[in-house]
Design a protein around this motif. Structure first.
Motif, PDB file in Angstrom:
ATOM      1  N   TYR A  90      46.906  22.338 -11.682  1.00  0.00           N
ATOM      2  CA  TYR A  90      46.244  21.082 -11.322  1.00  0.00           C
ATOM      3  C   TYR A  90      46.547  20.787  -9.859  1.00  0.00           C
ATOM      4  O   TYR A  90      47.693  20.942  -9.406  1.00  0.00           O
ATOM      5  CB  TYR A  90      46.743  19.927 -12.187  1.00  0.00           C
ATOM      6  CG  TYR A  90      46.343  20.028 -13.627  1.00  0.00           C
ATOM      7  CD1 TYR A  90      45.094  19.582 -14.069  1.00  0.00           C
ATOM      8  CD2 TYR A  90      47.218  20.570 -14.574  1.00  0.00           C
ATOM      9  CE1 TYR A  90      44.726  19.672 -15.409  1.00  0.00           C
ATOM     10  CE2 TYR A  90      46.858  20.668 -15.912  1.00  0.00           C
ATOM     11  CZ  TYR A  90      45.613  20.213 -16.319  1.00  0.00           C
ATOM     12  OH  TYR A  90      45.249  20.312 -17.636  1.00  0.00           O
ATOM     13  N   LEU A  91      45.533  20.335  -9.148  1.00  0.00           N
ATOM     14  CA  LEU A  91      45.716  19.906  -7.766  1.00  0.00           C
ATOM     15  C   LEU A  91      45.420  18.412  -7.707  1.00  0.00           C
ATOM     16  O   LEU A  91      44.333  17.971  -8.096  1.00  0.00           O
ATOM     17  CB  LEU A  91      44.816  20.704  -6.830  1.00  0.00           C
ATOM     18  CG  LEU A  91      45.235  22.189  -6.835  1.00  0.00           C
ATOM     19  CD1 LEU A  91      44.216  23.008  -7.602  1.00  0.00           C
ATOM     20  CD2 LEU A  91      45.428  22.711  -5.444  1.00  0.00           C
ATOM     21  N   ILE A  92      46.399  17.655  -7.260  1.00  0.00           N
ATOM     22  CA  ILE A  92      46.357  16.198  -7.355  1.00  0.00           C
ATOM     23  C   ILE A  92      46.238  15.600  -5.957  1.00  0.00           C
ATOM     24  O   ILE A  92      47.121  15.786  -5.113  1.00  0.00           O
ATOM     25  CB  ILE A  92      47.619  15.668  -8.056  1.00  0.00           C
ATOM     26  CG1 ILE A  92      47.789  16.355  -9.423  1.00  0.00           C
ATOM     27  CG2 ILE A  92      47.566  14.161  -8.201  1.00  0.00           C
ATOM     28  CD1 ILE A  92      49.175  16.212 -10.012  1.00  0.00           C
ATOM     29  N   GLU A  93      45.159  14.875  -5.735  1.00  0.00           N
ATOM     30  CA  GLU A  93      44.943  14.190  -4.461  1.00  0.00           C
ATOM     31  C   GLU A  93      45.444  12.749  -4.604  1.00  0.00           C
ATOM     32  O   GLU A  93      44.981  12.008  -5.466  1.00  0.00           O
ATOM     33  CB  GLU A  93      43.453  14.221  -4.120  1.00  0.00           C
ATOM     34  CG  GLU A  93      43.121  13.729  -2.721  1.00  0.00           C
ATOM     35  CD  GLU A  93      41.635  13.799  -2.422  1.00  0.00           C
ATOM     36  OE1 GLU A  93      41.225  13.239  -1.389  1.00  0.00           O
ATOM     37  OE2 GLU A  93      40.878  14.396  -3.231  1.00  0.00           O
ATOM     38  N   HIS A  94      46.386  12.361  -3.764  1.00  0.00           N
ATOM     39  CA  HIS A  94      47.010  11.042  -3.896  1.00  0.00           C
ATOM     40  C   HIS A  94      47.385  10.492  -2.522  1.00  0.00           C
ATOM     41  O   HIS A  94      47.435  11.227  -1.534  1.00  0.00           O
ATOM     42  CB  HIS A  94      48.264  11.141  -4.789  1.00  0.00           C
ATOM     43  CG  HIS A  94      49.268  12.149  -4.323  1.00  0.00           C
ATOM     44  ND1 HIS A  94      50.469  11.803  -3.765  1.00  0.00           N
ATOM     45  CD2 HIS A  94      49.246  13.512  -4.344  1.00  0.00           C
ATOM     46  CE1 HIS A  94      51.152  12.907  -3.458  1.00  0.00           C
ATOM     47  NE2 HIS A  94      50.437  13.956  -3.790  1.00  0.00           N
ATOM     48  N   THR A  95      47.663   9.187  -2.485  1.00  0.00           N
ATOM     49  CA  THR A  95      47.996   8.509  -1.228  1.00  0.00           C
ATOM     50  C   THR A  95      49.421   7.985  -1.267  1.00  0.00           C
ATOM     51  O   THR A  95      49.800   7.251  -2.192  1.00  0.00           O
ATOM     52  CB  THR A  95      47.040   7.333  -0.973  1.00  0.00           C
ATOM     53  OG1 THR A  95      45.704   7.832  -0.835  1.00  0.00           O
ATOM     54  CG2 THR A  95      47.413   6.596   0.315  1.00  0.00           C
ATOM     55  N   THR A 108      48.657  17.857  -3.811  1.00  0.00           N
ATOM     56  CA  THR A 108      49.821  18.523  -4.385  1.00  0.00           C
ATOM     57  C   THR A 108      49.370  19.420  -5.534  1.00  0.00           C
ATOM     58  O   THR A 108      48.728  18.957  -6.475  1.00  0.00           O
ATOM     59  CB  THR A 108      50.841  17.490  -4.900  1.00  0.00           C
ATOM     60  OG1 THR A 108      51.242  16.648  -3.816  1.00  0.00           O
ATOM     61  CG2 THR A 108      52.068  18.180  -5.484  1.00  0.00           C
ATOM     62  N   GLY A 109      49.717  20.699  -5.444  1.00  0.00           N
ATOM     63  CA  GLY A 109      49.353  21.651  -6.483  1.00  0.00           C
ATOM     64  C   GLY A 109      50.530  21.930  -7.403  1.00  0.00           C
ATOM     65  O   GLY A 109      51.642  22.187  -6.933  1.00  0.00           O
ATOM     66  N   ILE A 110      50.275  21.873  -8.717  1.00  0.00           N
ATOM     67  CA  ILE A 110      51.328  22.126  -9.702  1.00  0.00           C
ATOM     68  C   ILE A 110      50.779  23.069 -10.766  1.00  0.00           C
ATOM     69  O   ILE A 110      49.708  22.839 -11.325  1.00  0.00           O
ATOM     70  CB  ILE A 110      51.804  20.823 -10.373  1.00  0.00           C
ATOM     71  CG1 ILE A 110      52.203  19.792  -9.314  1.00  0.00           C
ATOM     72  CG2 ILE A 110      52.973  21.104 -11.322  1.00  0.00           C
ATOM     73  CD1 ILE A 110      52.556  18.425  -9.878  1.00  0.00           C
TER      74      ILE A 110
END
Length: 201
Positions: A90-95, A108-110
């Motif tokens: 999963y690649l998570i786009e966050h602020t 962030t890739g996990i």
């Protein structure tokens, strides 16, 4: 006579204002699609830096999830990487809101093994020559997260070395590295919750 001059000047000013507003709107409309395209291409590039080998349309499969993260309410964009219909990352786009100069937008890739594939910066306003070393084109600093997980570390280690942790900082800039370390740790915590698992199934 003076009234006519004032009226004429006012009328010309009104016409000039309307024409200016028209052209500004025209420029905004014509560049909106280009800006959107450029942002999408940058995101695709960052995704490709963190994960390869997926066969799904990773942008189309995006999942939106409202959460409380990094001390603020925000909507995450979660991109599942799949192979033969099996999600392996999963690649998570966050602020993260507490950079030295404000918001830092991160990807962030996990992996499914709960290990970090890596972290990349999408946008930031950090100080040129100091905080901007979080960009891969400026330094390799941000690449040190790859392979780390919560199971292989404890919370005290998720700090810069100056604060007793395991992460290097930049000479003359500590706030920005602290921000990235904190943001990454908190995303890993979120990834390990039932709430995240439920949102992505």
């Amino acid at each position: 006579m003076n009234r006519k001059r004032i009226f004429k000047a006012g009328f010309l000013l009104l016409v000039f204002s309307l024409v200016s507003v028209f052209f500004v709107s025209l420029v905004q409309d014509s560049t909106k699609e280009q800006i959107k395209y450029n942002e999408e291409q940058l995101l695709i590039k960052r995704l490709g830096e963190l994960v390869q080998g997926y066969d799904n349309n990773i942008l189309q499969d995006k999942i939106l999830k409202e959460v409380s993260l990094h001390g603020i309410k925000q909507t995450l964009s979660i991109y599942p990487a799949k192979k033969n219909n099996h999600t392996f990352a999963y690649l998570i786009e966050h602020t993260y809101p507490n950079g030295y100069s404000g918001n830092i937008r991160l990807l962030t890739g996990i992996g499914s093994d709960k290990k970090l594939l890596g972290v990349r910066v999408i946008t930031h306003k950090e100080t040129p020559g100091l905080g901007d070393k979080i960009e891969t084109k400026k330094s390799n600093w941000i690449k040190q997260f790859k392979g780390l997980s919560l199971s292989g570390t404890n919370k005290k280690q998720w700090r810069v070395k100056r604060d007793g942790g395991i992460f290097d900082a930049f000479t003359g800039a500590t706030v920005t590295p602290r921000a990235i370390v904190n943001a990454t740790y908190q995303v890993l915590e979120l990834f390990n919750t039932k709430d995240f698992k439920d949102a992505t199934q």
